[in-house]
Scaffold this active site. Structure first.
Site, PDB file in Angstrom:
ATOM      1  CE1 TYR A   1     -21.794  75.014 -47.195  1.00 27.15           C
ATOM      2  CE2 TYR A   1     -19.758  76.236 -46.795  1.00 27.15           C
ATOM      3  CZ  TYR A   1     -20.456  75.237 -47.479  1.00 27.15           C
ATOM      4  OH  TYR A   1     -19.843  74.501 -48.431  1.00 27.15           O
TER       5      TYR A   1
ATOM      6  CD  GLU B   1      -3.574  89.490 -67.159  1.00 25.33           C
ATOM      7  OE1 GLU B   1      -3.397  90.444 -67.938  1.00 25.33           O
ATOM      8  OE2 GLU B   1      -4.267  88.494 -67.427  1.00 25.33           O
TER       9      GLU B   1
ATOM     10  CG  ASP C   1      -1.847  88.314 -70.482  1.00 21.53           C
ATOM     11  OD1 ASP C   1      -0.625  88.435 -70.229  1.00 21.53           O
ATOM     12  OD2 ASP C   1      -2.545  87.328 -70.146  1.00 21.53           O
TER      13      ASP C   1
END
Lengths: 542, 360
Positions: free
Chosen positions: B92, B188, B240
């Site tokens: 910004y 995870e 996974d």
């Protein structure tokens, strides 16, 4: 049966010879007098063409004065005056008041007029629409008086009818002045007199034209070169271009005693050997008397010609404008940045030699969103009507302009700030009609036109790409420059620089940019021939 | 003076001097991509090769050249005022820079990473901090932190968060640890972490559980690294069974990324081992699967072709080839097929015992 015979007799009473003048009286559109606007243009065109042909033939730098006066109620008076060689007294009535009388039809040489029909047709048209005679003043030498005629055409007999004839004083050393009253209408635009004269100036840079329009504006299209066009040589027909009817007429008219000498004398490129071979291929004796040749034998002769290999016709009969002169013509009449022109080597269609020339004027004040402006010329005469039917248009449309940097949608003229000029010079230009507005689609001609356009196109693309490159480079530079203050500002903050040092940093960064990217190439538009004042005259403002 | 600040000023001065001599100024920074890293198992992380990108006064680089300098100026200001700006805040701030402003935060983040790489410092040293959380911890660990106001030591017992967890702070350099755990399990998904916390798996296995919540943040990686190095305890990753879990998560945890190779040295966990779902697990445990997505296949092929880590380990090449051939993937929570606590009762104990089934 008896009845039928009676009917036939009855018909026979009505059947009589139609004079050529009567024929055209009824078929004026064939000669370019379809409507009032076109009639006015055609009249001027025929008179100017004749003047220029006469001057070129006599080796005089032409200065032609054209005046069109609005007489109100759709009537106009057209006055065309030249500084040509003048016309011998006895010929004046025939030339102006007898259709199909002229010097150009029977010879094969490059000239503006071809059939000897134009000016007398204009006279006839004027006579039909106003009932007034044509007025001619002509003088052949300073030592002789000028002759003044008022003539009308006896349409039944296609003969001049002399209303008035006298000798007058005329200051001009030599020249001819024609004055025709006619019904017409004057409009500016692509097919206007103004355009016709302007385009004439493009392809005839050796001509000075002084034109007073019906609105009493005066335009001067000034001469850009003192070099006269090379006078084209007259040639005999080439055997490949001859048709049966013409062959029969030639056989009838010849003074030759044998077929062999007929062939060698009346045609170009035929020596004794070739003539014998033609006869052999036609199964005719070389010693046959030409007058004894029947229609059937003539057909055989045609076959024989077809079978025989004959070298192409000589091309010294052609007088192209020349690439340099064409470029000069474009430069003086069109406000553009880039000009190029080419003259192709001679080529042949149906035994007729021809030369194609093309020129391109790109950029400048021309509109970049509209279609290219196409200028068509045949033997130095602008063609203003029937653009879509013309072989030149077809050639331009079927040339791929995109690769030369112009936009183009399929089957149309390219889009861009460009004027394309194409000129065909030939001893016999194949028009699609007697009004001489469009060129017939001979594959040989289209091929040559396309080659000429491609040659111009390649030069154009070099220029366009250079221009784009410079544009892209200057865009890049100004993009880079927008970030220079940010670099300086950041350095000021990082190193607590003074405002003065920040400004110096910006200045030096600009110098580094300049040094590093090299000097920006410039396009120099160098066109001393272009005089805005003169060239803009005759521009169409509709 | 601050080391980062010295480096920033040196570079700025160098550029200024070049300009004064009318020479083309330029900024060089290491190319941040997999094509510019090498993997040496002795060092244990992705190291930069020599490729550099150069920014100077050309149409293609002038904007980033100016932006980099302005970002460096912002950093200088932050360091001098001992202030910080989040990556989003920095983005910004750039909105005041007219033409030099950033369009998207990814652009300012990327410049920030470039400056890091160029100066070989950490973005926190430049005054920039990320918004993201560092990860969650539960189990046999006491973290010793300081009270931000008083500077007094605080002992945080990670067994005492009930069904919640300790949150890893953005900066972990000052933390100290006390533990007798046998290993760290980096997980995870937050879902799997929740299940293990709920059933106090850490107590049963005497371990520390850490939820990475997808690709581990720098703080998370640095926390695990410091903890495992300080206390000499091994790290096991449980993800996974898909290319994202293998490479984006596990590989980044272990050896770092190509994109931030300049800081991998500090943010890698070289002794991590993989005990997540392997293609072989999918077969042996008869796990429910989903078909591999196109993006999975692309990721797998990319890894085989471009990832120096995968190119170094035959085991990983074999596994990924097997997965591509099977055309399926399986999530760690797929183990629930055999009962909700199957993972606690069977899978993890078996897996932890059988080191042959691990991947390097």
């Amino acid at each position: 049966m008896v009845n039928n015979e009676t009917k036939a007799h009855e018909f026979a009473k009505k059947q009589r010879e139609i004079s050529i003048a009567e024929f055209f009286e009824k078929n004026r559109h064939l000669l370019g007098f379809d409507n009032k606007r076109k009639a006015l243009l055609t009249t001027i065109k025929e008179a100017v063409d004749n003047s220029l042909d006469a001057c070129d033939e006599a080796g005089i730098l032409p200065e032609v004065i054209v005046e069109v006066i609005d007489m109100q109620n759709d009537r106009f008076k057209v006055i065309v005056e030249d500084n040509g060689p003048g016309i011998v007294k006895s010929q004046i009535p025939k030339i102006f008041a007898k259709l199909l009388y002229g010097s150009k039809f029977h010879k094969l040489s490059q000239s503006r007029g071809q059939q000897g029909i134009g000016i007398s047709a204009a006279v006839l048209y004027g006579q039909l629409t106003t009932g007034k005679p044509v007025k001619i003043t002509s003088k052949i030498s300073p030592s002789q008086p000028a002759h003044y005629y008022e003539l009308m055409i006896d349409t039944k007999n296609n003969k001049p009818y002399i209303i008035k004839e006298e000798t007058v004083d005329w200051k001009k050393p030599h020249g001819t002045k024609v004055e025709i009253d006619l019904e017409g209408s004057y409009q500016k635009g692509d097919q206007s007199i103004d355009q016709y004269l302007k385009q004439t100036a493009v392809v005839n840079p050796h001509v000075t034209l002084i034109y007073t329009s019906p609105k009493a504006e005066q335009f001067v299209f000034a001469r850009a070169t003192n070099k006269l066009p090379v006078h084209p040589k007259e040639i005999k027909p080439h055997p490949y271009g001859v048709e049966l009817g013409m062959l029969l007429r030639m056989l009838h008219d010849t003074e030759a005693r044998t077929l062999q000498s007929f062939l060698t004398n009346e045609f170009s490129r035929i020596g004794a050997g070739t003539a014998k071979q033609i006869c052999e291929n036609a199964a005719l004796l070389p010693s046959t008397k030409p007058k004894a040749v029947t229609r059937e034998m003539a057909e055989k002769l045609m076959e024989g010609i077809k079978k025989t290999k004959i070298i192409a016709p000589p091309t010294d009969c052609l007088s192209p404008i020349g690439a340099e002169a064409l470029e000069k013509g474009l430069k003086k009449e069109i406000s553009a940045e880039f000009f190029t022109a080419v003259t192709r080597p001679p080529s042949v269609y149906r035994g007729n030699p021809f030369i194609i020339e093309a020129g391109i004027a790109y950029g400048g004040q021309q509109n970049s969103d509209s279609q290219a402006k196409l200028l068509r010329f045949a033997n130095r005469v602008p063609l203003l009507y029937q653009q879509s039917a013309c072989a030149i248009t077809k050639s331009v449309i079927t040339t791929s302009w995109r690769k030369y940097g112009l936009q183009q949608s399929s089957n149309s003229l390219p889009i861009g700030p460009v004027t394309i000029a194409v000129h065909i010079a030939s001893v016999w230009v194949p028009f699609t009609s007697e009004s001489k507005e469009a060129i017939a689609h001979y594959p040989e001609i289209i091929k040559e036109i396309k080659l000429a356009l491609q040659e111009c196109g390649r030069k154009l693309s070099v220029y366009i790409h250079k221009k784009r490159r410079i544009f892209a480079e200057s865009k890049k530079r100004s993009y880079i420059e927008t970030y220079i203050p940010h670099v300086a500002q950041a350095l000021k903050e990082l190193l607590s620089l003074k405002e003065k040092d920040k400004e110096k940093t910006e200045q030096l960064l600009k110098e580094i940019l300049e040094k590093h990217r090299g000097e920006l190439e410039k396009i120099i538009v160098n066109n001393p021939d272009f005089d805005e004042e003169l060239a803009l005259e005759g521009e169409t403002n509709e | 003076m601050n080391k980062a600040l010295t480096k920033i000023k040196d570079i700025a001065n160098n550029i200024y001097q070049k300009i004064m001599k009318k020479k083309q100024p330029q900024l060089k920074s290491p190319l941040r991509s997999l094509s510019n890293v090498k993997y040496d198992p002795k060092d244990g992380f992705f190291e930069l090769l020599g490729k550099e990108k150069v920014r100077t006064l050309t149409a293609s680089s002038v904007k980033t050249f100016a932006q980099t300098l302005r970002m460096m100026a912002l950093s200088k200001e932050l360091i001098e005022k001992d202030d910080i700006a989040t990556k989003r805040e920095a983005y910004y701030v750039s909105k005041n820079w007219a033409e030099a402003r950033f369009k998207e935060q990814v652009d300012s983040d990327s410049i920030m990473d470039d400056i890091e790489a160029m100066l070989m410092v950490n973005r926190e040293q430049l005054g920039f901090i990320p918004e993201e959380k560092g990860g969650e911890v539960a189990g046999k660990l006491i973290v010793i932190d300081k009270d931000p106001e008083t500077g007094k030591k605080i002992r945080i017992d990670c067994t005492k968060f009930g069904s919640g967890a300790y949150s890893i702070p953005i900066s972990v350099e000052h933390l100290k640890f006390e533990t007798n755990a046998k290993f760290i399990l980096a997980i995870e998904t937050a879902g799997m972490f929740q299940r293990l916390v709920k059933h106090k798996f850490w107590k049963k296995a005497n371990c520390i559980l850490i939820s990475m919540g997808g690709v581990p943040t720098r703080a998370c990686r640095r926390f695990i690294r410091r903890l495992s190095e300080d206390k000499k305890i091994p790290v096991y990753a449980f993800t996974d069974g898909d290319p994202y879990g293998y490479f984006n998560i596990y590989r980044t945890l272990k050896v770092g990324s190509g994109n931030a190779a300049h800081i991998n040295q500090y943010f890698c966990v070289p002794n991590a081992r993989f005990i997540g779902i392997t293609p072989q697990d999918i077969i042996e445990y008869k796990l429910p699967t989903h078909p591999l997505k196109e993006v999975d296949i692309k990721r797998a092929k990319d890894a085989l072709k471009n990832d120096p880590f995968v190119q170094h380990y035959k085991e990983w090449q074999k596994a990924i080839k097997q997965l591509v051939q099977m055309k399926v993937r399986a999530e760690q929570q797929a183990l629930a097929k055999w009962g909700l606590n199957y993972v606690i009762e069977k899978y993890l104990p078996q897996k932890l015992k059988d080191t042959k089934k691990w991947l390097p």
